[in-house]
Design a protein around this motif. Structure first.
Motif, PDB file in Angstrom:
ATOM      1  N   MET A 265     -11.247   0.911   3.256  1.00  0.00           N
ATOM      2  CA  MET A 265     -10.487   1.733   2.309  1.00  0.00           C
ATOM      3  C   MET A 265      -9.159   2.204   2.903  1.00  0.00           C
ATOM      4  N   THR A 266      -9.185   2.559   4.192  1.00  0.00           N
ATOM      5  CA  THR A 266      -7.945   3.040   4.810  1.00  0.00           C
ATOM      6  C   THR A 266      -6.936   1.902   4.914  1.00  0.00           C
ATOM      7  N   LEU A 267      -7.411   0.731   5.365  1.00  0.00           N
ATOM      8  CA  LEU A 267      -6.491  -0.403   5.473  1.00  0.00           C
ATOM      9  C   LEU A 267      -5.926  -0.769   4.108  1.00  0.00           C
ATOM     10  N   ASN A 268      -6.771  -0.732   3.107  1.00  0.00           N
ATOM     11  CA  ASN A 268      -6.345  -1.137   1.769  1.00  0.00           C
ATOM     12  C   ASN A 268      -5.381  -0.130   1.148  1.00  0.00           C
TER      13      ASN A 268
ATOM     14  N   THR B 212      -4.254   5.333   3.429  1.00  0.00           N
ATOM     15  CA  THR B 212      -4.315   6.792   3.337  1.00  0.00           C
ATOM     16  C   THR B 212      -3.833   7.451   4.641  1.00  0.00           C
ATOM     17  N   HIS B 213      -3.970   6.755   5.771  1.00  0.00           N
ATOM     18  CA  HIS B 213      -3.494   7.318   7.045  1.00  0.00           C
ATOM     19  C   HIS B 213      -1.969   7.473   7.021  1.00  0.00           C
ATOM     20  N   ARG B 214      -1.307   6.500   6.395  1.00  0.00           N
ATOM     21  CA  ARG B 214       0.156   6.566   6.334  1.00  0.00           C
ATOM     22  C   ARG B 214       0.595   7.568   5.261  1.00  0.00           C
TER      23      ARG B 214
ATOM     24  N   GLY C 202      -1.877  -1.206  -2.489  1.00  0.00           N
ATOM     25  CA  GLY C 202      -3.222  -1.677  -2.157  1.00  0.00           C
ATOM     26  C   GLY C 202      -3.716  -2.687  -3.181  1.00  0.00           C
ATOM     27  N   PHE C 203      -5.036  -2.923  -3.165  1.00  0.00           N
ATOM     28  CA  PHE C 203      -5.628  -3.814  -4.185  1.00  0.00           C
ATOM     29  C   PHE C 203      -6.922  -3.178  -4.675  1.00  0.00           C
ATOM     30  N   ASP C 204      -7.357  -3.580  -5.884  1.00  0.00           N
ATOM     31  CA  ASP C 204      -8.647  -3.101  -6.398  1.00  0.00           C
ATOM     32  C   ASP C 204      -9.766  -3.776  -5.603  1.00  0.00           C
TER      33      ASP C 204
ATOM     34  N   GLY D 165      -9.555  -4.402  10.857  1.00  0.00           N
ATOM     35  CA  GLY D 165     -10.125  -3.073  11.119  1.00  0.00           C
ATOM     36  C   GLY D 165     -11.172  -3.190  12.214  1.00  0.00           C
ATOM     37  N   LEU D 166     -10.946  -2.512  13.320  1.00  0.00           N
ATOM     38  CA  LEU D 166     -11.872  -2.616  14.457  1.00  0.00           C
ATOM     39  C   LEU D 166     -12.413  -1.254  14.863  1.00  0.00           C
TER      40      LEU D 166
END
Ligand code: NAI
Length: 336
Positions: free
Chosen positions: A114-117, A120-122, A139-141, A255-256
């Motif tokens: 979810m964060t990568l998509n 939200t961190h940025r 992002g994407f759905d 994402g790691l």
């Protein structure tokens, strides 16, 4: 029993002491990692309690055995860091915590997705600085996308169920398929999963067979722009190959929660030091890479379960009771 606890942080100490009420084990808490130079510190302790980045190689185990250790109590499910054959030869019993909260790990994998998509961190940092622009946050759905779960065991199934609930088509690859996964997903072969999935999440153990499962060849099979998530073990991924795939733009997101050389980095505050690992530092430069420091297990619920099972394992050993949590050398190719 006298227990030498390696790689102890304040939170480990708190949860182990709470779980020890009524068991009466005597702890010797060490902040250092277990390795050749630190192993002699466990002399005189019947049990050694170790975590994922402790080194349980043949020589280290030899020192422990000569010092009187009989039990290795792992505070983890994974046991790829233990030389089980050597432990067996030395008469050391290895007990682990097979499942403490598969939900914690699956939910963290979802957090990475979810964060990568949605970035939200940025967005969090931007808004705090009065920058309300949306450029770069597209992002994407998740609904309607295909998610591939590699390893449909305790954690993989839960993530599959979550993503199915979000409207994904879920694919799975596992040499040992199971019925529960079939209710929400479809098993395919590994190349098929790589070709079709928009999101690929790794949940298989690190074994000789799964080492660098994600490499130049398998990356080439993935959809352009795919998202790869690894909360399992770092060495499932060939980091150099993944870096190339990110540079070329073929891999869309990474994402790691785990990294092959994490033992030199994770769980320490290195903010005042010069990090020498150039491969890791390169990864941090990509805007589409998110790395957490092996924290997927880190919920209050999971910590409580880990401590209670670990203490239960030590008591079982002390009382000579058989344990379903024993890891044997036969499990090298199958274990978590
Ligand atoms: P599990 O044993 O329940 O499931 C693992 C599944 O992977 C099994 O179904 C097995 O058949 C399958 N598998 C084995 N080799 C495979 C291969 N080459 N390709 C595809 N599938 C394969 O294990 P669980 O509890 O789901 O844990 C999975 C992994 O998650 C553990 O091995 C551990 O390394 C990692 N983990 C990470 C944590 C973290 O904090 N980041 C915490 C706990 C576990």
């Amino acid at each position: 029993m006298k227990v030498a606890v390696f790689s102890t942080k304040a939170y480990d100490r708190r949860s182990l002491e709470a779980a020890n009420a009524g068991h009466g084990h005597e702890f010797f808490f060490l902040e250092s990692r277990l390795a050749l130079p630190t192993a002699p510190l466990a002399a005189g302790h019947g049990a050694v309690c170790a975590f994922i980045n402790d080194e349980l190689h043949a020589r280290t185990l030899g020192i422990l055995a000569r010092g009187g250790t009989k039990l290795i109590a792992l505070r983890s499910a994974g046991f790829n860091h233990v030389d089980l054959k050597a432990a067996h030869k030395l008469g050391l019993k290895v007990l682990r915590v097979p499942a403490y909260s598969p939900h914690a790990v699956a939910e963290h994998a979802l957090a990475l997705v979810m964060t990568l998509n949605r970035k939200t961190h940025r967005a969090y940092n931007r808004v705090r600085e009065g920058n309300f622009s949306l450029d770069g946050l597209l992002g994407f759905d998740i609904a309607g996308k295909t998610a591939g779960i590699v390893g449909t065991g305790k954690i993989g199934i839960i993530l599959g169920e979550i993503l199915a609930g979000m409207g994904c088509r879920v694919l799975g690859y596992d040499p040992f398929p199971n019925k529960r996964f079939k209710k929400i997903g479809t098993y395919v072969d590994f190349p098929g999963l790589l070709r079709e999935s928009h999101i690929i999440s790794l949940h298989c153990p690190l074994t000789p067979e799964s080492h660098h499962l994600i490499n130049k060849k398998t990356l080439a099979l993935m959809r352009p722009g795919a998202m790869l998530i690894n909360t399992s073990r770092g060495a499932l991924i060939d980091t150099q190959a993944v870096t190339h795939a990110l540079k070329s733009g073929h891999l869309g997101y990474l994402g790691l929660d785990v990294y092959e050389q994490e033992a030199d980095l994770f769980y320490e505050n290195l903010s005042e030091t010069i990090i020498q690992d150039d491969v890791f530092q390169r990864l941090l430069t990509f805007p589409n890479v998110l790395i957490t420091s092996h924290q997927a297990f880190f919920t209050g619920d999971a910590m409580k379960n880990i401590a209670e099972t670990t203490i239960g394992n030590i008591t079982d050993f002390e009382k000579g009771r058989p344990s379903a949590n024993e890891v044997t050398s036969r499990q090298i190719h199958h274990g978590a």
